[in-house]
Design an enzyme around this catalytic site. Structure first.
Site, PDB file in Angstrom:
ATOM      1  N   PRO A  94      27.232 -35.308 -56.211  1.00 28.82           N
ATOM      2  CA  PRO A  94      27.949 -35.058 -54.951  1.00 28.82           C
ATOM      3  C   PRO A  94      27.014 -34.841 -53.778  1.00 28.82           C
ATOM      4  CG  PRO A  94      28.010 -33.115 -56.341  1.00 28.82           C
ATOM      5  CD  PRO A  94      27.387 -34.203 -57.163  1.00 28.82           C
ATOM      6  N   CYS A  95      27.483 -35.200 -52.593  1.00 27.66           N
ATOM      7  CA  CYS A  95      26.740 -34.959 -51.356  1.00 27.66           C
ATOM      8  C   CYS A  95      27.031 -33.531 -50.920  1.00 27.66           C
ATOM      9  CB  CYS A  95      27.170 -35.948 -50.275  1.00 27.66           C
ATOM     10  SG  CYS A  95      26.238 -35.790 -48.740  1.00 27.66           S
ATOM     11  N   GLN A  96      26.001 -32.702 -50.916  1.00 28.53           N
ATOM     12  CA  GLN A  96      26.156 -31.286 -50.585  1.00 28.53           C
ATOM     13  C   GLN A  96      25.096 -30.864 -49.569  1.00 28.53           C
ATOM     14  OE1 GLN A  96      25.973 -30.509 -54.973  1.00 28.53           O
ATOM     15  NE2 GLN A  96      27.567 -29.016 -54.526  1.00 28.53           N
TER      16      GLN A  96
END
Length: 441
Positions: A94-96
């Site tokens: 995921p893009c975090q």
């Protein structure tokens, strides 16, 4: 080199299907040429682990080196030393917010934000040292966060640099390479600098040579051909191994393509050699579709069927009108009130209400199938009536075998899993080059 794989954030097995060119849900495990030695899939906060159950239904589970099954455990608490050795690490993470800080206790070094799954990947890189890594993320990864553009990707590159990897990246629109979905994703390919593949690139700090690498010799150049690259379009920066410094100070406009080696970063805007995309019409079911997928006229339109916009600054529409596809997909103007009491006009443009047969699909989201602006609605091949896509059609859009997710999960989760997946056929395309690379190691 043995083709052993560790698959993280495995979902319903997109990377595994792609690497092994699985076309039928009744495939044989014996036909797999890439051996997945361990995987992990865990959906936080969910009582039912539908994606995990689907993966295990098709592939079975894997034990770690302690003999335990930790495949459905939060990856952040998994003992990374117990993960079996592997030569290829894959995953769609995921893009975090990847920001880090120096800990108060200097002996502990760098501390990243808790719950950020990238740190689990980094732990595996440090402990298991896989020679090759293939990852997938959203295209905005290269630009985030908005107030310090490029910082998050800079942190990722710094982590790889600390572990002696060279890194390539490319933003790929699947439809530009023959697929049926206009899905843009960032792919990252990293490899230890002592691999034969790294040595074959003969990387030097020279724009002319970098141009040749990005255009012809790199992994992504071989997988996804691009137009001739203008050497003067290449921009350069450097990455240090100091993650806290990168987190505090680094900013850079990463283009859609690039490479990092020995801390030197080169990036350039590249343009694909476009392959004619497949279309929605090619993946629609040719047999009779259940009535529940069709949309009645009163749910389609609230006014003239040719209308594509509504203006509620003049007359507010009824709640029934707002529950139609014409309204939710149409252009809008309406009053809203901010938290401070300020009243303003909100507006948004229209998107095509019906997705036509002769075009590729838009990017599929996890909300697919629900009453949502992003959901695809199409004309049925047999009767020309308007309906939503079936779960089987969403699987076809992502390149999975028919009924891959028909493993007992509720239908809304079949849509969710496909919206969360990657385009399997892109991985199959990359596998051809990976196979050649591994044969030469």
């Amino acid at each position: 080199m043995e083709k052993t794989v560790c698959e993280l954030f495995a979902g319903v097995g997109g990377f595994r299907c792609g690497l092994n060119s699985i076309k039928d849900k009744d495939f044989s495990l014996l036909s797999e040429t890439w051996k997945t030695v361990w995987f992990n899939q865990w959906e936080p906060g969910k009582k039912n682990q539908w994606a995990y159950d689907c993966y295990v239904k098709h592939f079975g589970t894997s034990l770690d080196l302690n003999g335990d099954d930790t495949t459905n455990v939060d990856i952040s608490i998994v003992d990374k030393n117990a993960i079996p050795n592997h030569n290829l690490l894959v995953g769609g993470f995921p893009c975090q917010d990847y920001s880090v800080a120096r800990s108060l206790n200097g002996e502990k070094g760098i501390e990243g934000k808790k719950g950020v799954l990238w740190w689990s990947i980094w732990d595996i890189l440090k402990i298991k040292k896989p020679p090759f890594v293939l990852l997938e993320n959203v295209d905005r990864l290269l630009l985030s966060p908005s107030k310090q553009r490029g910082r998050d990707f800079g942190i990722i590159l710094s982590c790889f640099y600390n572990e002696d990897y060279f890194v390539e990246w490319r933003v790929v629109n699947a439809a530009e390479y023959g697929e049926v979905q206009r899905r843009r994703r960032t792919f990252i390919f990293a490899y230890k600098k002592n691999t034969n593949f790294a040595k074959s690139l003969n990387l030097e700090n020279n724009n002319s040579l970098i141009s040749e690498v990005l255009e012809k010799k790199s992994f992504f150049a071989k997988c996804f051909p691009i137009e001739k690259l203008d050497v003067f379009s290449i921009r350069k920066t450097t990455i240090s191994g100091d993650l806290a410094d990168i987190s505090d100070n680094f900013s850079f406009d990463f283009a859609n393509s690039g490479i990092m080696f020995e801390g030197s970063v080169y990036t350039a805007k590249t343009y694909p050699v476009i392959t004619k995309s497949r279309t929605i019409g090619e993946i629609l079911e040719s047999k009779r579709v259940a009535e529940k997928y069709f949309i009645s006229n009163d749910k389609l339109y609230f006014t003239n069927s040719d209308s594509t916009h509504s203006d509620e600054t003049k007359t507010e529409l009824s709640s029934e009108a707002k529950k139609t596809w014409q309204y939710i997909k149409g252009a809008k103007r309406k009053y809203r009130t901010a938290s401070n009491g300020h009243k303003y006009i909100y507006s948004e443009g229209a998107i095509p209400m019906v997705d036509e047969w002769d075009k590729p699909a838009r990017t599929m989201l996890t909300s697919e199938g629900s009453f949502n602006r992003s959901t695809h609605i199409v004309r049925d091949l047999l009767n020309n009536k308007i309906r939503i896509l079936t779960p089987k059609e969403t699987e076809r859009i992502q390149g999975f075998p028919d009924d891959w997710t028909a493993t007992g999960m509720p239908e809304k989760f079949r849509y969710f899993c496909m919206g969360n997946a990657l385009v399997v056929s892109l991985v199959s395309r990359m596998e051809k080059i990976l196979d050649k690379i591994f044969s030469e190691e």
